[in-house]
Scaffold this motif. Sequence first.
Motif, PDB file in Angstrom:
ATOM      1  N   ASP A 244       1.016  -1.249   0.079  1.00 51.19           N
ATOM      2  CA  ASP A 244      -0.085   0.234  -0.040  1.00 51.19           C
ATOM      3  C   ASP A 244       0.954   1.310   0.110  1.00 51.19           C
ATOM      4  O   ASP A 244       1.599   1.365   1.056  1.00 51.19           O
ATOM      5  N   GLY A 245       0.695   2.027  -1.100  1.00 51.62           N
ATOM      6  CA  GLY A 245       1.379   3.358  -1.309  1.00 51.62           C
ATOM      7  C   GLY A 245       3.001   3.050  -1.472  1.00 51.62           C
ATOM      8  O   GLY A 245       3.757   3.999  -1.412  1.00 51.62           O
ATOM      9  N   ALA A 246       3.657   2.021  -1.664  1.00 48.87           N
ATOM     10  CA  ALA A 246       4.890   1.518  -2.208  1.00 48.87           C
ATOM     11  C   ALA A 246       5.120   1.903  -3.615  1.00 48.87           C
ATOM     12  O   ALA A 246       4.183   2.360  -4.415  1.00 48.87           O
ATOM     13  N   ILE A 247       6.155   1.600  -3.926  1.00 52.25           N
ATOM     14  CA  ILE A 247       6.847   1.786  -5.293  1.00 52.25           C
ATOM     15  C   ILE A 247       7.236   0.286  -5.970  1.00 52.25           C
ATOM     16  O   ILE A 247       7.616  -0.420  -5.118  1.00 52.25           O
ATOM     17  N   VAL A 248       6.562   0.059  -6.950  1.00 53.68           N
ATOM     18  CA  VAL A 248       6.731  -1.367  -7.597  1.00 53.68           C
ATOM     19  C   VAL A 248       7.524  -1.369  -8.764  1.00 53.68           C
ATOM     20  O   VAL A 248       7.335  -0.427  -9.496  1.00 53.68           O
ATOM     21  N   ALA A 249       8.655  -1.964  -8.984  1.00 46.16           N
ATOM     22  CA  ALA A 249       9.684  -2.076 -10.244  1.00 46.16           C
ATOM     23  C   ALA A 249       9.485  -3.463 -10.842  1.00 46.16           C
ATOM     24  O   ALA A 249       9.979  -4.288 -10.152  1.00 46.16           O
ATOM     25  N   ILE A 250       9.075  -3.299 -11.880  1.00 46.07           N
ATOM     26  CA  ILE A 250       9.005  -4.664 -12.661  1.00 46.07           C
ATOM     27  C   ILE A 250      10.050  -4.685 -13.975  1.00 46.07           C
ATOM     28  O   ILE A 250       9.549  -3.888 -14.856  1.00 46.07           O
TER      29      ILE A 250
END
Length: 135
Positions: A83-89
């Motif tokens: 929640d509210g984080a950053i995702v890097a794919i």
Amino acid sequence: MPDLVDDLGYSDNLVKNGVAALAAGKPVFCDCEMVASGITQRFLPAENPVIVTLNDARTPDLAKQLGTTRSAAAVDLWDHRLDGAIVAIGNAPTALFRLLEHIAIGGPVPALCISLFIFGRSDQVYLLLSDIFFL
């Protein structure tokens, strides 16, 4: 690849959301070690944790139980911290799809998802259909 910029899709407030998430100390979730190793942690403003669960000891069994890839199962281990984080794919389309499945059923929503060229423009189409700010 100087024409790369022409192929990027992004949402409004991308930078604002990312900066706010980092300033708030939110974690950065990565689909693989390769992506995580590209993040220089000393430049993160709040000693933000960079988290990769692909090689977590629970991931292989969870993947078998769910009948999916390790990359998709690893997303399940991000849980409420997403929640509210950053995702890097950067490596696994199944991680992106699993993230979108979680969001579609009311799961936690990251502040920003960076998904670079899993499928070129088609991954951006999936993100456009979600409420996630993305690059």
